[in-house]
Motif scaffolding. Sequence first.
Motif, PDB file in Angstrom:
ATOM      1  N   CYS A  97      94.109   6.081   4.254  1.00  0.00           N
ATOM      2  CA  CYS A  97      93.615   6.431   5.587  1.00  0.00           C
ATOM      3  C   CYS A  97      94.216   7.744   6.091  1.00  0.00           C
ATOM      4  N   GLU A  98      95.431   8.046   5.669  1.00  0.00           N
ATOM      5  CA  GLU A  98      96.098   9.278   6.090  1.00  0.00           C
ATOM      6  C   GLU A  98      95.293  10.526   5.721  1.00  0.00           C
ATOM      7  N   LYS A  99      94.491  10.443   4.666  1.00  0.00           N
ATOM      8  CA  LYS A  99      93.694  11.596   4.223  1.00  0.00           C
ATOM      9  C   LYS A  99      92.661  12.007   5.269  1.00  0.00           C
ATOM     10  N   PHE A 100      92.325  11.093   6.196  1.00  0.00           N
ATOM     11  CA  PHE A 100      91.339  11.398   7.226  1.00  0.00           C
ATOM     12  C   PHE A 100      91.962  12.031   8.463  1.00  0.00           C
ATOM     13  N   LEU A 101      93.262  12.298   8.424  1.00  0.00           N
ATOM     14  CA  LEU A 101      93.960  12.826   9.596  1.00  0.00           C
ATOM     15  C   LEU A 101      94.245  14.320   9.511  1.00  0.00           C
TER      16      LEU A 101
END
Length: 146
Positions: A97-101
Amino acid sequence: MRMLAVVALLNLVLVASEAITLEPCALALELTFWRMSGYLGYTLADWLCIVHHVSDFSIQPPLSKTAEKAYGIFGFSNKYWCSDGVQPSRNYCNISCEKFLDDDIQDDVLCARRVLTRNEGAQTWPQWAEKCRGKDLSSYLKDCKL
């Protein structure tokens, strides 16, 4: 010297916690680059409408106090589309999910494509079904030079 290090660290934390806000026309250009215009019948205006109602063009860490959280400009759920390492996830996009930040939307686009093909199109986003589908969305692109 120690005080200077503390101040530098605080500045780093404050900058890291600030949201990244994307400009709609710049996002439309990027979505065009990633061939999202017309993808499975959805227009650039559809995509901008989704992003407007899901994240208001802002990339920030989720603020939800529940276990299920939404990440990135498309609001990908950590229960279904990405893994945050906390919430059990089906991780259909096979991504952290961090990749979407961040402001690199390539991974967001790839996951959005997976959402469309895996589910029932843009209806996966209730915001699209309620606020965008069948509406005049021309205002989303009126000031854009594409």
